[in-house]
Design a protein around this motif. Structure first.
Motif, PDB file in Angstrom:
ATOM      1  N   ARG A   1       1.202  -1.122  -0.001  1.00  0.00           N
ATOM      2  CA  ARG A   1       0.109  -0.246  -0.391  1.00  0.00           C
ATOM      3  C   ARG A   1       0.747   1.221  -0.242  1.00  0.00           C
ATOM      4  O   ARG A   1       1.631   1.125   0.627  1.00  0.00           O
ATOM      5  CB  ARG A   1      -0.980   0.313   0.705  1.00  0.00           C
ATOM      6  N   TYR A   2       0.440   2.716  -0.223  1.00  0.00           N
ATOM      7  CA  TYR A   2       1.215   3.486  -0.439  1.00  0.00           C
ATOM      8  C   TYR A   2      -0.012   4.966   0.184  1.00  0.00           C
ATOM      9  O   TYR A   2      -1.080   4.294  -0.088  1.00  0.00           O
ATOM     10  CB  TYR A   2       1.266   4.195  -1.808  1.00  0.00           C
ATOM     11  N   ARG A   3       1.003   5.710   0.918  1.00  0.00           N
ATOM     12  CA  ARG A   3      -0.097   7.181   1.121  1.00  0.00           C
ATOM     13  C   ARG A   3      -0.273   7.608  -0.148  1.00  0.00           C
ATOM     14  O   ARG A   3       0.752   8.521  -0.884  1.00  0.00           O
ATOM     15  CB  ARG A   3       1.034   7.957   1.815  1.00  0.00           C
ATOM     16  N   ALA A   4      -1.888   7.862  -0.048  1.00  0.00           N
ATOM     17  CA  ALA A   4      -2.289   9.263  -0.769  1.00  0.00           C
ATOM     18  C   ALA A   4      -2.470   9.783  -0.030  1.00  0.00           C
ATOM     19  O   ALA A   4      -2.764   9.548   0.900  1.00  0.00           O
ATOM     20  CB  ALA A   4      -3.364   8.165  -1.375  1.00  0.00           C
ATOM     21  N   ARG A   5      -3.739  11.129  -1.020  1.00  0.00           N
ATOM     22  CA  ARG A   5      -4.308  12.257  -0.237  1.00  0.00           C
ATOM     23  C   ARG A   5      -5.641  12.234   0.564  1.00  0.00           C
ATOM     24  O   ARG A   5      -5.476  12.490   1.374  1.00  0.00           O
ATOM     25  CB  ARG A   5      -4.372  13.171  -1.896  1.00  0.00           C
ATOM     26  N   ASP A   6      -6.043  10.899  -0.014  1.00  0.00           N
ATOM     27  CA  ASP A   6      -7.747  10.425   1.154  1.00  0.00           C
ATOM     28  C   ASP A   6      -7.012   8.562   1.765  1.00  0.00           C
ATOM     29  O   ASP A   6      -8.247   8.575   2.328  1.00  0.00           O
ATOM     30  CB  ASP A   6      -8.072  10.558  -0.477  1.00  0.00           C
TER      31      ASP A   6
ATOM     32  N   HIS B   1       2.891   6.964  -9.355  1.00  0.00           N
ATOM     33  CA  HIS B   1       1.692   8.201  -8.341  1.00  0.00           C
ATOM     34  C   HIS B   1       2.730   9.233  -7.066  1.00  0.00           C
ATOM     35  O   HIS B   1       2.096   9.762  -6.750  1.00  0.00           O
ATOM     36  CB  HIS B   1       1.315   7.082  -6.764  1.00  0.00           C
ATOM     37  N   GLY B   2       3.920   9.625  -7.361  1.00  0.00           N
ATOM     38  CA  GLY B   2       4.673  10.810  -6.924  1.00  0.00           C
ATOM     39  C   GLY B   2       4.811  10.721  -5.508  1.00  0.00           C
ATOM     40  O   GLY B   2       4.938  11.352  -4.578  1.00  0.00           O
ATOM     41  N   VAL B   3       4.974   9.547  -4.960  1.00  0.00           N
ATOM     42  CA  VAL B   3       5.215   8.405  -3.689  1.00  0.00           C
ATOM     43  C   VAL B   3       6.758   8.673  -3.418  1.00  0.00           C
ATOM     44  O   VAL B   3       7.312   7.885  -3.862  1.00  0.00           O
ATOM     45  CB  VAL B   3       4.666   8.114  -2.772  1.00  0.00           C
ATOM     46  N   LYS B   4       7.163   8.971  -2.316  1.00  0.00           N
ATOM     47  CA  LYS B   4       8.119   8.378  -1.607  1.00  0.00           C
ATOM     48  C   LYS B   4       8.670   7.157  -1.149  1.00  0.00           C
ATOM     49  O   LYS B   4       7.781   6.468  -0.650  1.00  0.00           O
ATOM     50  CB  LYS B   4       8.719   9.583  -1.293  1.00  0.00           C
ATOM     51  N   ARG B   5       9.539   6.841  -1.339  1.00  0.00           N
ATOM     52  CA  ARG B   5      10.278   5.197  -0.758  1.00  0.00           C
ATOM     53  C   ARG B   5       9.686   5.000   0.325  1.00  0.00           C
ATOM     54  O   ARG B   5       9.172   3.578   0.445  1.00  0.00           O
ATOM     55  CB  ARG B   5      11.557   4.813  -1.027  1.00  0.00           C
ATOM     56  N   THR B   6       9.286   5.987   1.416  1.00  0.00           N
ATOM     57  CA  THR B   6       8.774   5.940   2.687  1.00  0.00           C
ATOM     58  C   THR B   6       7.979   6.196   3.142  1.00  0.00           C
ATOM     59  O   THR B   6       6.997   5.767   3.813  1.00  0.00           O
ATOM     60  CB  THR B   6       9.756   7.326   3.856  1.00  0.00           C
ATOM     61  N   GLY B   7       6.631   6.625   2.224  1.00  0.00           N
ATOM     62  CA  GLY B   7       5.428   6.216   1.726  1.00  0.00           C
ATOM     63  C   GLY B   7       4.065   5.119   1.305  1.00  0.00           C
ATOM     64  O   GLY B   7       3.502   5.013   0.788  1.00  0.00           O
ATOM     65  N   VAL B   8       5.637   3.839   1.168  1.00  0.00           N
ATOM     66  CA  VAL B   8       5.016   2.707  -0.231  1.00  0.00           C
ATOM     67  C   VAL B   8       5.474   1.549   1.112  1.00  0.00           C
ATOM     68  O   VAL B   8       6.166   1.250   2.217  1.00  0.00           O
ATOM     69  CB  VAL B   8       5.885   2.851  -1.282  1.00  0.00           C
ATOM     70  N   GLU B   9       4.356   0.830   1.427  1.00  0.00           N
ATOM     71  CA  GLU B   9       4.806  -0.135   2.453  1.00  0.00           C
ATOM     72  C   GLU B   9       4.715  -1.555   1.129  1.00  0.00           C
ATOM     73  O   GLU B   9       3.645  -1.984   1.266  1.00  0.00           O
ATOM     74  CB  GLU B   9       3.660  -0.279   3.404  1.00  0.00           C
ATOM     75  N   LEU B  10       5.903  -2.321   1.741  1.00  0.00           N
ATOM     76  CA  LEU B  10       4.833  -3.800   1.221  1.00  0.00           C
ATOM     77  C   LEU B  10       4.846  -5.312   1.693  1.00  0.00           C
ATOM     78  O   LEU B  10       6.002  -4.880   3.000  1.00  0.00           O
ATOM     79  CB  LEU B  10       7.312  -3.711   0.232  1.00  0.00           C
ATOM     80  N   GLU B  11       3.392  -5.255   1.963  1.00  0.00           N
ATOM     81  CA  GLU B  11       3.217  -6.281   2.836  1.00  0.00           C
ATOM     82  C   GLU B  11       3.468  -7.845   2.348  1.00  0.00           C
ATOM     83  O   GLU B  11       3.823  -8.617   3.292  1.00  0.00           O
ATOM     84  CB  GLU B  11       2.066  -6.155   2.433  1.00  0.00           C
ATOM     85  N   GLY B  12       3.988  -7.996   0.916  1.00  0.00           N
ATOM     86  CA  GLY B  12       4.272  -9.316   0.529  1.00  0.00           C
ATOM     87  C   GLY B  12       5.255  -9.414  -0.233  1.00  0.00           C
ATOM     88  O   GLY B  12       4.341  -8.441  -1.401  1.00  0.00           O
ATOM     89  N   VAL B  13       5.605 -10.235  -1.103  1.00  0.00           N
ATOM     90  CA  VAL B  13       6.268 -10.817  -1.944  1.00  0.00           C
ATOM     91  C   VAL B  13       6.659 -12.152  -2.954  1.00  0.00           C
ATOM     92  O   VAL B  13       6.929 -12.864  -2.025  1.00  0.00           O
ATOM     93  CB  VAL B  13       8.250 -10.255  -2.679  1.00  0.00           C
ATOM     94  N   GLU B  14       5.834 -12.765  -3.071  1.00  0.00           N
ATOM     95  CA  GLU B  14       5.365 -14.587  -3.915  1.00  0.00           C
ATOM     96  C   GLU B  14       6.164 -14.708  -5.228  1.00  0.00           C
ATOM     97  O   GLU B  14       5.486 -13.842  -6.383  1.00  0.00           O
ATOM     98  CB  GLU B  14       4.416 -14.445  -3.484  1.00  0.00           C
ATOM     99  N   GLU B  15       6.613 -15.849  -5.260  1.00  0.00           N
ATOM    100  CA  GLU B  15       7.258 -16.231  -6.662  1.00  0.00           C
ATOM    101  C   GLU B  15       6.269 -16.723  -7.252  1.00  0.00           C
ATOM    102  O   GLU B  15       5.542 -17.371  -6.564  1.00  0.00           O
ATOM    103  CB  GLU B  15       8.487 -16.921  -6.280  1.00  0.00           C
TER     104      GLU B  15
END
Length: 61
Positions: free
Chosen positions: A9-14, A43-57
């Protein structure tokens, strides 16, 4: 190269916006970097505004 599905998920305006992206990458760490780059660029979001929850092959068909 393998295919990975990255969720997060990433931080959006709303509030927080969830996403799922599929990328081709040689390993899990590179897949994370590609997704951080794509989400930040689109989306014009810095890396600190993005949270990765999972990575699956993704299994080869």
């Amino acid at each position: 190269m393998s295919e990975f599905t990255v969720t997060g998920r990433y931080r959006a305006r709303d509030g927080w916006q969830t996403f799922t992206k599929t990328v081709d990458a040689p390993n899990e760490e590179v897949a994370r970097e590609h997704v951080l780059s794509q989400v930040g660029s689109q989306h014009g979001v810095k890396r600190t505004g993005v949270e990765l929850e999972g990575v699956e092959e993704v299994a080869a068909a």
